[in-house]
Scaffold this active site. Structure first.
Site, PDB file in Angstrom:
ATOM      1  N   ASP A 144     -16.573   9.876   6.873  1.00 20.46           N
ATOM      2  CA  ASP A 144     -15.438   8.948   6.817  1.00 20.46           C
ATOM      3  C   ASP A 144     -14.175   9.796   6.818  1.00 20.46           C
ATOM      4  OD1 ASP A 144     -15.254   5.737   6.039  1.00 20.46           O
ATOM      5  OD2 ASP A 144     -13.434   6.851   5.536  1.00 20.46           O
TER       6      ASP A 144
ATOM      7  N   ARG B  57       0.810  -1.224   0.000  1.00 19.15           N
ATOM      8  CA  ARG B  57       0.000   0.000   0.000  1.00 19.15           C
ATOM      9  C   ARG B  57       0.845   1.277   0.000  1.00 19.15           C
ATOM     10  NH1 ARG B  57      -5.087  -0.849   4.077  1.00 19.15           N
ATOM     11  NH2 ARG B  57      -5.783  -2.874   3.323  1.00 19.15           N
TER      12      ARG B  57
HETATM   13  C1  LIG Z   1     -14.252  -1.592   7.138  1.00 20.96           C
HETATM   14  S1  LIG Z   1     -14.940  -0.032   6.716  1.00 20.96           S
HETATM   15  C2  LIG Z   1     -16.543  -0.136   7.464  1.00 20.96           C
HETATM   16  C3  LIG Z   1     -17.618   0.486   6.609  1.00 20.96           C
HETATM   17  C4  LIG Z   1     -19.044   0.359   7.126  1.00 20.96           C
HETATM   18  N1  LIG Z   1     -19.222   1.009   8.387  1.00 20.96           N
HETATM   19  C5  LIG Z   1     -19.472  -1.080   7.215  1.00 20.96           C
HETATM   20  O1  LIG Z   1     -19.707  -1.577   8.307  1.00 20.96           O
HETATM   21  O2  LIG Z   1     -19.581  -1.728   6.175  1.00 20.96           O
HETATM   22  C6  LIG Z   1     -14.061   1.038   7.852  1.00 20.96           C
HETATM   23  C7  LIG Z   1     -14.105   2.511   7.449  1.00 20.96           C
HETATM   24  O3  LIG Z   1     -13.643   3.279   8.563  1.00 20.96           O
HETATM   25  C8  LIG Z   1     -12.926   4.382   8.065  1.00 20.96           C
HETATM   26  N2  LIG Z   1     -12.045   4.886   9.140  1.00 20.96           N
HETATM   27  C9  LIG Z   1     -10.918   4.338   9.639  1.00 20.96           C
HETATM   28  N3  LIG Z   1     -10.406   5.107  10.611  1.00 20.96           N
HETATM   29  C10 LIG Z   1     -11.237   6.159  10.746  1.00 20.96           C
HETATM   30  C11 LIG Z   1     -11.237   7.306  11.579  1.00 20.96           C
HETATM   31  N4  LIG Z   1     -10.279   7.525  12.499  1.00 20.96           N
HETATM   32  N5  LIG Z   1     -12.238   8.193  11.451  1.00 20.96           N
HETATM   33  C12 LIG Z   1     -13.226   7.991  10.527  1.00 20.96           C
HETATM   34  N6  LIG Z   1     -13.284   6.932   9.703  1.00 20.96           N
HETATM   35  C13 LIG Z   1     -12.283   6.032   9.810  1.00 20.96           C
HETATM   36  C14 LIG Z   1     -12.171   3.827   6.870  1.00 20.96           C
HETATM   37  O4  LIG Z   1     -11.782   4.851   5.981  1.00 20.96           O
HETATM   38  C15 LIG Z   1     -13.197   2.865   6.286  1.00 20.96           C
HETATM   39  O5  LIG Z   1     -13.939   3.475   5.269  1.00 20.96           O
END
Ligand SMILES: C[S@@+](CC[C@H](N)C(=O)[O-])C[C@H]1O[C@@H](n2cnc3c(N)ncnc32)[C@H](O)[C@@H]1O
Length: 308
Positions: free
Chosen positions: A145, A34
């Site tokens: 996000d 990445r």
């Molecule tokens: C695995 S996805 C989950 C998406 C959705 N909530 C679901 O359950 O399908 C995790 C998301 O969290 C976001 N994320 C990670 N760290 C974060 C942070 N500190 N603040 C906001 N979003 C964050 C990532 O960019 C990613 O889009």
């Protein structure tokens, strides 16, 4: 290029500092694919240069770094049962609880780590299916996000056949999507209910809340326990008194003591605050309170800073 343990440590530390995500030393293959293999895309000659730029400024390198280290796996109606509980228990109870308030037809919902938007759109479709007179309700879903790449896909609302094949029912696909080149686009009537906004869950919630329902799913699992505890503590302050929070299937707010009361419906669990608090409700002076739900416009996409 084989990474030294100092380089791996530096990446893990910065990832946690910027996003809260905990990477351990075993994630060297992720760092390789990445970050290291893509240094030219970041305009950097070395990993050290990239880390320096990410640390010292809130510029494009930091956003690119965030896009690279976040895992954005998501799908429509993820796990299914939370949406059944939303439709058949959580929302009916919230609607009943506020029936006599001046804001009886106002609902505010938050998809707190919305990724590429499937969660927020699944919530809107659930509401539209549940409320036959949806147009007469004042509904807003805020989708936030930390990742620019995720938000840009989410606000376009275009998904490939493969993506709609993951979780989307055929009848809902027919009702709420248009066929476009490259896939399926969520119809404007659904997209206009959602406001997209960049927000880092580690930072204070600015212009967010109060909310009746919060989905904060599959993001806190990447954080350490203190960060998780602090996050859900702050979330409890932007949840209305009768509100509910949905977390991922592997996440459990009961770990944080009796403050959260689990509610069960079929195979789903969601949580409600379980302690006397000053009543929080949706007030007209709330910045979102005056907005109407039926705006025909494309989704609003406000960017606030996400860096730390
Ligand atoms: C695995 S996805 C989950 C998406 C959705 N909530 C679901 O359950 O399908 C995790 C998301 O969290 C976001 N994320 C990670 N760290 C974060 C942070 N500190 N603040 C906001 N979003 C964050 C990532 O960019 C990613 O889009």
């Amino acid at each position: 290029m084989s990474l030294t343990s100092l380089q791996i440590q530096a990446v893990c530390k910065l990832t946690e500092q910027v996003t809260g995500i905990q990477w351990d030393q075993s994630k060297d293959y992720l760092i390789e694919t990445r970050l290291v293999n893509r240094l030219h895309e970041f305009g950097c000659k070395s990993l050290e240069e990239l880390l320096r730029k990410v640390e010292s400024s809130n510029g494009p390198e930091r956003n690119a770094f965030i896009d690279a280290v976040t895992t954005r796996e998501t799908l429509f109606f993820r796990d299914e049962s939370p949406y059944i509980a939303l439709e058949h228990k959580a929302l009916p109870e919230i609607i009943d609880a506020k029936a006599k308030s001046p804001y009886a037809r106002r609902l505010r919902l938050w998809s707190a780590a919305a990724s590429t938007g499937q969660e927020a759109y699944s919530i809107v479709m659930t509401l539209m299916e549940m409320l036959p007179d949806f147009d007469r309700w004042d509904v807003q879903v805020t989708a936030t996000d930390i990742s620019d790449a995720a938000l840009s896909t989410a606000s376009r609302g275009i998904y490939t056949d493969f993506e709609v094949g993951r979780g989307m029912r055929q009848d809902l696909l027919n009702r709420y999507f248009n066929r476009v080149s490259g896939g399926w686009q969520v119809k404007d009537e659904v997209r206009s209910v959602v406001t997209f906004q960049k927000a880092n869950l580690l930072q204070p919630f600015v212009n967010l809340g109060p909310f009746d329902i919060i989905f904060c799913r599959y993001v806190a699992i990447y954080f350490d326990v203190l960060t998780r505890r602090d996050l859900f503590e702050r979330i409890s302050r932007v949840l209305t008194s009768d509100g509910a929070i949905f977390v991922g299937a592997s996440e459990n707010l009961s770990d944080f003591g009796p403050k959260w009361l689990p509610q069960f419906h079929c195979r789903a669990v969601y949580y409600q605050p379980n302690q006397p608090r000053a009543a929080i409700s949706l007030q007209p002076q709330h910045p979102l309170a005056g907005a109407t739900s039926a705006s025909p416009a494309a989704p609003r996409f406000g960017l606030a800073t996400a860096g730390r």
